[in-house]
Scaffold this active site. Structure first.
Site, mmCIF file in Angstrom:
data_model
loop_
_atom_site.group_PDB
_atom_site.id
_atom_site.type_symbol
_atom_site.label_atom_id
_atom_site.label_comp_id
_atom_site.label_asym_id
_atom_site.label_seq_id
_atom_site.Cartn_x
_atom_site.Cartn_y
_atom_site.Cartn_z
ATOM 1 N N LYS A 284 -34.022 63.339 53.343
ATOM 2 C CA LYS A 284 -32.709 64.270 53.484
ATOM 3 C C LYS A 284 -33.011 65.461 52.709
ATOM 4 O O LYS A 284 -32.738 66.617 53.057
ATOM 5 C CB LYS A 284 -31.560 63.294 53.191
ATOM 6 C CG LYS A 284 -31.036 62.394 54.094
ATOM 7 C CD LYS A 284 -30.128 62.594 55.178
ATOM 8 C CE LYS A 284 -30.153 61.578 56.172
ATOM 9 N NZ LYS A 284 -28.899 61.273 56.993
ATOM 10 N N LYS B 213 -36.358 56.786 64.936
ATOM 11 C CA LYS B 213 -35.253 56.166 64.980
ATOM 12 C C LYS B 213 -34.165 56.822 65.846
ATOM 13 O O LYS B 213 -33.874 57.961 65.510
ATOM 14 C CB LYS B 213 -34.901 55.485 63.547
ATOM 15 C CG LYS B 213 -33.352 55.550 63.325
ATOM 16 C CD LYS B 213 -33.053 55.191 61.687
ATOM 17 C CE LYS B 213 -31.837 56.018 61.358
ATOM 18 N NZ LYS B 213 -30.766 55.447 61.067
ATOM 19 N N LYS C 32 -27.507 59.905 64.822
ATOM 20 C CA LYS C 32 -26.784 60.960 65.226
ATOM 21 C C LYS C 32 -27.357 62.325 64.695
ATOM 22 O O LYS C 32 -27.173 63.310 65.220
ATOM 23 C CB LYS C 32 -25.494 60.891 64.321
ATOM 24 C CG LYS C 32 -24.593 59.690 64.880
ATOM 25 C CD LYS C 32 -23.416 59.302 63.987
ATOM 26 C CE LYS C 32 -23.499 57.920 63.392
ATOM 27 N NZ LYS C 32 -22.789 57.704 62.019
HETATM 28 P P1 ADP Z 1 -26.869 57.420 61.867
HETATM 29 O O1 ADP Z 1 -28.347 57.202 61.398
HETATM 30 O O2 ADP Z 1 -26.652 57.559 63.448
HETATM 31 O O3 ADP Z 1 -26.209 58.638 61.150
HETATM 32 P P2 ADP Z 1 -25.522 55.540 60.386
HETATM 33 O O4 ADP Z 1 -26.106 55.912 59.219
HETATM 34 O O5 ADP Z 1 -24.065 56.026 60.266
HETATM 35 O O6 ADP Z 1 -26.072 56.156 61.596
HETATM 36 O O7 ADP Z 1 -25.480 53.852 60.450
HETATM 37 C C1 ADP Z 1 -24.473 53.196 60.698
HETATM 38 C C2 ADP Z 1 -25.141 51.763 60.850
HETATM 39 O O8 ADP Z 1 -25.964 51.849 61.922
HETATM 40 C C3 ADP Z 1 -26.161 51.367 59.735
HETATM 41 O O9 ADP Z 1 -26.069 50.132 59.242
HETATM 42 C C4 ADP Z 1 -27.442 51.470 60.060
HETATM 43 O O10 ADP Z 1 -28.514 51.025 59.527
HETATM 44 C C5 ADP Z 1 -27.409 51.329 61.596
HETATM 45 N N1 ADP Z 1 -28.403 52.218 62.451
HETATM 46 C C6 ADP Z 1 -28.010 53.488 62.665
HETATM 47 N N2 ADP Z 1 -29.315 53.946 63.384
HETATM 48 C C7 ADP Z 1 -29.933 52.698 63.745
HETATM 49 C C8 ADP Z 1 -31.020 52.390 64.595
HETATM 50 N N3 ADP Z 1 -31.552 53.373 65.372
HETATM 51 N N4 ADP Z 1 -31.517 51.189 65.125
HETATM 52 C C9 ADP Z 1 -30.980 50.070 64.200
HETATM 53 N N5 ADP Z 1 -29.661 50.324 63.302
HETATM 54 C C10 ADP Z 1 -29.340 51.560 63.338
#
Ligand code: ADP
Ligand code: TRP
Length: 329
Positions: A111, A191, A194
């Site tokens: 980040k 991965k 968002k």
């Molecule tokens: P993002 O990365 O989209 O902002 P968050 O950080 O809010 O998502 O993640 C919310 C939950 O979803 C966490 O437990 C995170 O580890 C899981 N998560 C997010 N993206 C993935 C992914 N591509 N594959 C598996 N788990 C994910």
């Protein structure tokens, strides 16, 4: 029953990476644990935040989680900033967390690269707030996607540092992963996230989903319709594995390997199965957004309950640290 704690940022709409990588598991696990799910708005502040859209994003995330099957009675779903103890415990944990541990966190390094003009102290301190979230409720089980495992390991260490210095107070929690802890994005390279613009949203417009799917990456060996492919090398096949029933999955495997099925037909089957899984979620989502009062009241009630629990932990911690009110000396 053990305590389960997890969190999610209100930074955008839920996507299938969140759902299949984490949220679907939360729905299953809520029957086995005392479950807390936190919409972590304080975490979201470390990257640019628009105050005008924040309340709606928080609400949408809560509704999205309920629509996925989080039970209004079984699980305590709440908003982080509505419970004062989270920031208090973060400060206390800051005083036992070695700086070097924070500097080596992969998410911080990523980040900081991505947001070079906004490398604020909160970005570095992010995992300490996460540890405070979990340990305020003495969480033992933390279901997350793979990207969060390092933070959960650090939480365990922070608990150890604190317990060593001030006496046994916090449990050592563990991360709980799904069989698919890392869902790749539509680009097939990173991965799904968002922040990366490579998602399929749970409540996104159907036509929009199909538009994205139809141009999504497949096995690069399948240049022409008749070229056979290797399903294991295809990102679309990895999505099929999440939802497609076994017999149909075997047919797709065979069809891809022998070029009996073209990529577009394979995507059409995926689209059909995905919609079958998402339709009930989407319907529930729309029904709940029509009743905002019910959701607001529930979140307020849950925040109250969490505030009581948080107060208890903070009091225990302060006592152990010698931070007693003067009238008690
Ligand atoms: P993002 O990365 O989209 O902002 P968050 O950080 O809010 O998502 O993640 C919310 C939950 O979803 C966490 O437990 C995170 O580890 C899981 N998560 C997010 N993206 C993935 C992914 N591509 N594959 C598996 N788990 C994910
Ligand atoms: N950092 C997590 C993420 O980006 C969100 C989060 C905050 C969390 N506090 C938590 C996850 C506590 C599990 C437990 O996905």
């Amino acid at each position: 029953m053990k305590v389960l704690f997890t969190g999610i940022q209100p930074t955008g709409d839920l996507h299938i990476g969140n759902y299949f990588g984490a949220v679907r598991n939360w729905v299953r696990l809520q029957h086995e644990y005392i479950s807390y799910i936190c919409v972590v708005d304080l975490h979201a502040l470390v990257i640019f935040n628009d105050p005008k859209t924040m309340p709606q994003r928080i609400f949408d995330m809560a509704v999205g989680l309920y629509a996925c099957g989080i039970d209004m009675e079984k699980t305590t779903l709440f908003v982080q900033s509505e419970v004062p103890g989270h920031a208090d415990l973060t400060w206390i944990f800051n005083t036992v967390t070695p700086l070097g541990e924070l500097e080596r966190m992969t998410q911080f390094k990523d980040k900081a690269q991505q947001h070079r003009k906004n490398v604020n102290a909160g970005l570095l301190d992010y995992p300490v707030l996460q540890a405070a979230d979990i340990l305020l409720y003495k969480g033992e089980v933390v279901p997350v996607g793979e990207d969060q495992v390092q933070h959960i390991e650090l939480t365990r260490e922070i608990a150890r540092y604190f317990n060593k210095r001030y006496g046994s107070t916090f449990p050592e929690c563990e991360a709980l992963l799904t069989e698919t802890p890392r869902i790749m994005g539509l680009d097939g390279d990173q991965k799904m996230s968002k922040s990366k613009g490579n998602t399929i949203g749970l409540i996104e417009d159907k036509e929009e989903i199909w538009k994205k799917l139809s141009v999504a990456k497949t096995d690069p060996a399948r240049i022409r319709r008749n070229d056979p492919g290797t399903p294991e090398k295809c990102n679309i096949y990895s999505y099929h594995k999440l939802i497609t029933p076994e017999t149909e999955l075997a047919e797709i495997h065979q069809g891809c390997s022998t070029a009996a099925i073209g990529c577009i037909d394979c995507k059409k089957i995926l689209f059909k199965n995905l919609m079958a899984e998402l339709d009930p979620i989407r319907n529930k989502y729309h029904a709940l957004t029509a009743k905002p009062k019910e959701v607001h009241e529930l979140l307020a009630e849950n925040a109250k309950k969490c505030t009581l629990q948080a107060k208890k932990t903070i009091l225990e911690v302060k006592e152990k640290m010698g931070l007693k009110p003067v009238w008690k000396i």
